[in-house]
Design an enzyme around this catalytic site. Structure first.
Site, PDB file in Angstrom:
ATOM      1  N   GLU A 127      15.787 -37.201 -24.068  1.00  0.00           N
ATOM      2  CA  GLU A 127      16.232 -36.459 -22.838  1.00  0.00           C
ATOM      3  C   GLU A 127      15.961 -34.634 -23.062  1.00  0.00           C
ATOM      4  O   GLU A 127      16.334 -33.706 -22.017  1.00  0.00           O
ATOM      5  CB  GLU A 127      17.682 -36.994 -22.401  1.00  0.00           C
ATOM      6  CG  GLU A 127      18.254 -38.083 -21.613  1.00  0.00           C
ATOM      7  CD  GLU A 127      17.497 -39.415 -22.293  1.00  0.00           C
ATOM      8  OE1 GLU A 127      16.608 -38.902 -23.293  1.00  0.00           O
ATOM      9  OE2 GLU A 127      17.930 -39.683 -21.645  1.00  0.00           O
ATOM     10  N   GLY A 170      16.406 -43.327 -19.213  1.00  0.00           N
ATOM     11  CA  GLY A 170      17.517 -44.462 -18.531  1.00  0.00           C
ATOM     12  C   GLY A 170      16.562 -45.641 -19.190  1.00  0.00           C
ATOM     13  O   GLY A 170      17.433 -46.324 -18.475  1.00  0.00           O
TER      14      GLY A 170
HETATM   15  N1  3HC Z   1       9.792 -39.552 -13.687  1.00  0.00           N
HETATM   16  C1  3HC Z   1       8.882 -39.571 -13.286  1.00  0.00           C
HETATM   17  N2  3HC Z   1       7.780 -39.476 -13.791  1.00  0.00           N
HETATM   18  C2  3HC Z   1       6.700 -39.782 -14.597  1.00  0.00           C
HETATM   19  C3  3HC Z   1       8.134 -39.543 -15.610  1.00  0.00           C
HETATM   20  C4  3HC Z   1       9.325 -39.689 -15.335  1.00  0.00           C
HETATM   21  N3  3HC Z   1      10.262 -40.260 -16.145  1.00  0.00           N
HETATM   22  N4  3HC Z   1       7.612 -40.083 -16.808  1.00  0.00           N
HETATM   23  C5  3HC Z   1       6.123 -39.541 -16.577  1.00  0.00           C
HETATM   24  N5  3HC Z   1       6.295 -39.290 -15.437  1.00  0.00           N
HETATM   25  C6  3HC Z   1       4.755 -39.110 -14.571  1.00  0.00           C
HETATM   26  C7  3HC Z   1       4.189 -38.036 -15.104  1.00  0.00           C
HETATM   27  O1  3HC Z   1       4.793 -36.939 -14.458  1.00  0.00           O
HETATM   28  C8  3HC Z   1       2.413 -38.324 -14.783  1.00  0.00           C
HETATM   29  O2  3HC Z   1       2.160 -38.452 -13.126  1.00  0.00           O
HETATM   30  P1  3HC Z   1       0.936 -38.039 -12.140  1.00  0.00           P
HETATM   31  O3  3HC Z   1       0.501 -39.228 -13.150  1.00  0.00           O
HETATM   32  O4  3HC Z   1       1.018 -37.900 -11.426  1.00  0.00           O
HETATM   33  O5  3HC Z   1      -0.123 -36.642 -13.467  1.00  0.00           O
HETATM   34  C9  3HC Z   1       2.482 -40.014 -14.729  1.00  0.00           C
HETATM   35  O6  3HC Z   1       3.925 -40.445 -15.020  1.00  0.00           O
HETATM   36  C10 3HC Z   1       1.579 -40.969 -16.032  1.00  0.00           C
HETATM   37  O7  3HC Z   1       2.583 -39.947 -17.239  1.00  0.00           O
HETATM   38  P2  3HC Z   1       1.898 -39.118 -18.227  1.00  0.00           P
HETATM   39  O8  3HC Z   1       0.249 -39.029 -18.403  1.00  0.00           O
HETATM   40  O9  3HC Z   1       3.172 -38.651 -19.279  1.00  0.00           O
HETATM   41  O10 3HC Z   1       1.364 -40.902 -18.592  1.00  0.00           O
HETATM   42  P3  3HC Z   1       1.176 -41.487 -20.421  1.00  0.00           P
HETATM   43  O11 3HC Z   1       0.920 -42.730 -20.831  1.00  0.00           O
HETATM   44  O12 3HC Z   1       0.645 -40.109 -21.248  1.00  0.00           O
HETATM   45  O13 3HC Z   1       2.778 -41.145 -21.367  1.00  0.00           O
HETATM   46  C11 3HC Z   1       5.310 -41.493 -20.761  1.00  0.00           C
HETATM   47  C12 3HC Z   1       3.614 -42.579 -20.612  1.00  0.00           C
HETATM   48  C13 3HC Z   1       5.218 -41.405 -22.875  1.00  0.00           C
HETATM   49  C14 3HC Z   1       6.561 -41.885 -20.267  1.00  0.00           C
HETATM   50  C15 3HC Z   1       5.144 -39.973 -21.218  1.00  0.00           C
HETATM   51  O14 3HC Z   1       4.849 -39.848 -19.460  1.00  0.00           O
HETATM   52  C16 3HC Z   1       6.886 -39.381 -21.300  1.00  0.00           C
HETATM   53  O15 3HC Z   1       6.762 -39.290 -21.939  1.00  0.00           O
HETATM   54  N6  3HC Z   1       7.441 -39.525 -19.612  1.00  0.00           N
HETATM   55  C17 3HC Z   1       8.782 -39.022 -19.838  1.00  0.00           C
HETATM   56  C18 3HC Z   1       9.471 -39.759 -20.298  1.00  0.00           C
HETATM   57  C19 3HC Z   1      11.343 -39.324 -20.218  1.00  0.00           C
HETATM   58  O16 3HC Z   1      11.544 -37.878 -20.474  1.00  0.00           O
HETATM   59  N7  3HC Z   1      12.091 -40.078 -19.884  1.00  0.00           N
HETATM   60  C20 3HC Z   1      13.522 -39.276 -19.690  1.00  0.00           C
HETATM   61  C21 3HC Z   1      13.814 -39.339 -18.595  1.00  0.00           C
HETATM   62  S1  3HC Z   1      15.307 -38.790 -18.758  1.00  0.00           S
HETATM   63  C22 3HC Z   1      16.299 -39.448 -18.148  1.00  0.00           C
HETATM   64  O17 3HC Z   1      16.422 -40.706 -18.372  1.00  0.00           O
HETATM   65  C23 3HC Z   1      17.853 -39.559 -17.791  1.00  0.00           C
HETATM   66  C24 3HC Z   1      19.026 -40.385 -18.051  1.00  0.00           C
HETATM   67  O18 3HC Z   1      19.174 -40.458 -19.018  1.00  0.00           O
HETATM   68  C25 3HC Z   1      19.896 -40.079 -17.140  1.00  0.00           C
END
Ligand code: 3HC
Length: 694
Positions: free
Chosen positions: A130, A107
């Site tokens: 995603e 997003g």
């Molecule tokens: N939503 C909610 N929480 C999230 C999140 C998200 N998208 N991404 C990360 N977090 C949280 C983690 O759960 C973690 O929480 P915690 O400290 O309580 O355990 C905290 O943020 C830190 O995350 P990381 O430990 O993973 O931190 P890093 O620095 O190692 O990595 C990152 C950061 C690269 C952003 C990694 O967290 C990541 O890959 N996040 C997911 C990204 C993702 O998949 N985005 C797409 C979401 S789906 C979407 O967007 C749908 C849309 O198309 C409609």
């Protein structure tokens, strides 16, 4: 909106530029409050003639890392309105500039693509991950990315989920400018210089390059293998094809429905569960960032066999020097030869250079002298599974290792407390159970013994991250978590064959569930002699008669699995398992001898009996506190045993089936449910709920 939500987007001015700063730590996920704040900012900009352009930037360490995954599955009215925000941006009458640092993911990138322009710092990354959560880009990503980077590249990015760097994104036209130095200042300058650009370029008005039917057909063919059995990749391809062939609005509308379909699937629930479980696994009660850790600058490894060599490579890969010890020169030479060959193979595939091979080999010091380990910060013993041998090694290490060094055993079954007891410093002793091949498998079971110090545990967790493993803390018991459960699974598989199932059908049941190997294919790969030796040893210890099951008989014919090209199956050059008529007869004779009338076992029965035997043992492990959480067990099974991530691991799979049903099935197949499993089923609970309660 709460006060905290109201503060998530701050408005500030730099002359005629309005700056909207998103502050939702740690990763600026698109949580409730963010869309409201952005829309309010856009309204303010629209209403104020002195505002000529808008910059959207992330506060803290990153731009928006995506939708807030925690809000998935909530009713639509409660979900943050990402799509509405992007619609507003798309139709906005003044230039908007996304200023990207850190990661613009999912997003976050969709939000940026809704803006008129995108600028980024050089080390920023952008992507649509995603698919890794079993969903699809649901806020325009499937429609906008192909319009910017072309069909082929968009498919590649959306199906792999891997991000690209800002430089590549600029070449692809996804980023308009790379900012050197201060991002905000650069973005404001960019906005100022584009304030009067009219008409405003909108991605939604562009066409898709390279969207021929063949491109989509090839993508469909490729996911049949790479994403076998998964829903969201095929939805992504369908939507990208719509982007190529239909007006933007049609694809945009269709995407919303498909997103909800994917989000509500058990596959997405499984993948989201693993996303959070993996992060939870790194948290250990009583240990936090204030717990002192030691920096690992030099490692020692005892044993240059398959395990020792694989373990060494993990350290060499991240630049940590390794001293590796063997008892004989030829074994040492052989071990080093295997490591070199592995690296050269990787170089041949183009993943590293020949220079990297030499650099890594130069960090490796072979020796026959255990005394050479005196300067190591961590010493990992990786010799064969024999308590006396291990005790001898740890007694000697106690006299050699420097104070504060971590003394680790790579045992997969033995009692780490007993090993620690021969040293004068049991607080420094820990189990580090790598999985074979140790340079490939991501799992590391970190075995906390009774006296292991917090600092040694915290250092081991940090080390796991450093060497790119997923570390999961487990307690001491026979087989720890993974192997203890797999033994029950193996017992059940053998029992089913005894009752009448074909080995191929049992394996096929697990293949159908998404595991690359069924129990017998896996045993053949690991070596049948290992399980055989364990069964013989255990029977002797318990004073029972020598085991004589059908599998023991196969091993006694010298068939040890893949390593002898013959085990439960036959193996040729291609290492593909082929049934052997003689073995089928051996099994049939065995049944006859035992007076068993074979019955047909359905795939459904095989799947349930195998997965639930894992679950039942998992429940016992939880009750005993050997694993901290059901989620930890799932992480172990995904990263150590090839359980498909989209099933969420065995415990999450059981939750999906309903624990009442699991209990009923276990009873039907003659197993006694573990008390915790029975209790949760009676309460209508789940393992996930149990984790939260703790
Ligand atoms: N939503 C909610 N929480 C999230 C999140 C998200 N998208 N991404 C990360 N977090 C949280 C983690 O759960 C973690 O929480 P915690 O400290 O309580 O355990 C905290 O943020 C830190 O995350 P990381 O430990 O993973 O931190 P890093 O620095 O190692 O990595 C990152 C950061 C690269 C952003 C990694 O967290 C990541 O890959 N996040 C997911 C990204 C993702 O998949 N985005 C797409 C979401 S789906 C979407 O967007 C749908 C849309 O198309 C409609």
């Amino acid at each position: 909106m709460t006060n905290a939500q109201a503060e998530m987007v701050q408005q500030s001015r730099d002359g005629e530029i309005l700056i909207l700063t998103i502050n939702n730590p740690p990763v600026n996920a698109f949580s409730p409050g963010v869309p409201e704040g952005l829309k309010a900012g856009l309204d303010a900009a629209a209403a104020d003639d002195s505002v000529k352009a808008v910059v959207i930037i992330g506060g803290g360490r990153t731009f928006v890392a995506g939708a807030d995954i925690k809000t998935f599955g909530r009713p639509r009215e409660e979900a943050p309105d990402l799509r509405g925000t992007i619609e507003k941006l798309d139709g906005f009458g003044k230039p908007t500039v996304a200023a990207i640092h850190g990661t613009a993911l999912g997003g976050g990138l969709e939000l940026a693509m809704g803006c008129t322009y995108r600028v980024a710092v050089g080390d920023a990354q952008v992507g649509l991950p995603e698919v890794k959560l079993g969903v699809l880009p649901g806020a325009g990503g499937t429609q906008r990315l192909p319009r910017v980077v072309g069909a082929q590249k968009a498919l590649e990015m959306m199906l792999s989920g891997n991000p690209i760097r800002a430089g590549e994104a600029q070449q692809l036209g996804l980023i308009d400018e790379i900012v050197d130095g201060d991002l905000l200042a650069g973005a404001v300058a960019f906005a100022r210089s584009h304030a009067d650009a009219r008409p405003l370029p909108r991605i939604s008005e562009k066409g898709v390059e390279g969207g021929s039917p063949e491109v989509f057909a090839a993508a469909r063919e490729s996911i049949r293998k790479s994403h076998r059995g998964q829903l969201s990749p095929s939805l992504i391809i369908d939507l990208a094809e719509m982007a190529a062939n239909q007006p933007f609005q049609e694809g945009w509308d269709a995407e919303a429905g498909k997103f909800v379909e994917a989000m509500n699937s058990p596959q997405s629930r499984g993948l989201r569960h693993i996303f959070f479980a993996e992060r939870e696994a790194g948290k250990i009660p009583g240990i936090d960032k204030n717990t002192p850790t030691t920096e690992i600058r030099a490692a020692g490894i005892i044993g240059a066999g398959t395990m020792g060599g694989g373990i060494a490579m993990n350290f060499l890969n991240v630049g940590i020097p390794v001293t590796i010890v063997e008892t004989a020169q030829d074994a040492l030479d052989r071990g080093l030869g295997v490591i070199r060959k592995n690296y050269e193979n990787t170089a041949r595939k183009g993943r590293i250079s020949m220079e990297d091979v030499e650099k890594r080999m130069a960090l490796l010091t072979p020796t026959l002298e255990m005394g050479d380990l005196k300067d190591a910060d961590i010493i990992i013993e990786a010799v064969f599974e024999n308590m006396d041998v291990k005790k001898d090694i740890f007694t000697r290490l106690d006299g050699i290792a420097k104070q504060g060094a971590i003394l680790a055993s790579n045992t997969s079954t033995l009692d780490v407390n007993e090993i620690a007891s021969v040293t004068s410093r049991p607080e420094s002793v820990i189990g580090l159970h790598f999985f074979s091949p140790a340079n490939v498998m991501k799992l590391l079971e970190i075995v906390r013994a009774d006296k292991t110090s917090d600092s040694v545990l915290a250092t081991s967790m940090a080390l796991a991250k450093k060497i790119k493993k997923v570390g999961v803390v487990v307690g001491v018991c026979d087989g720890f978590v993974g192997n203890r459960m797999i033994h029950r699974y193996g017992d059940e598989a053998r029992k089913m064959v005894e009752e009448g199932a074909n080995v191929q059908d049992v394996d096929a049941a697990m293949n159908a569930l998404g595991l690359p190997m069924g129990p017998f294919q896996m045993s053949d790969m690991a070596g049948l002699d290992i399980g055989y030796a364990i069964r013989q040893h255990q029977a002797k210890e318990r004073g029972e008669p020598k085991p004589d099951g059908w599998l023991d008989r196969i091993v006694e014919r010298g068939r040890k699995g893949q390593k002898t090209s013959a085990g439960i199956y036959d193996y040729g050059e291609d290492r593909k398992p082929r049934p052997n008529a003689e073995m089928t007869q051996l099994i049939a004779d065995y049944r006859q001898e035992k007076g068993i009338t074979p019955r047909e076992i359905s795939q459904d029965e095989a799947t349930k009996r195998l997965t639930y035997s894992l679950v039942n043992e998992g429940a016992k492990i939880l009750e005993e506190g050997i694993a901290q959480r059901a989620g930890d067990i799932d992480v172990i099974y995904i990263y150590g045993y090839g359980f498909p991530a989209y099933r969420g691991g065995p415990m999450q799979y059981a939750d999906e089936q309903g624990l009442k049903n699991v209990v009923a099935d276990l009873k039907q197949y003659g197993q006694t449910p573990a008390p915790l499993l029975q209790q949760l089923a009676d309460e209508g609970g789940t393992f996930a709920g149990w984790d939260k309660r703790k």
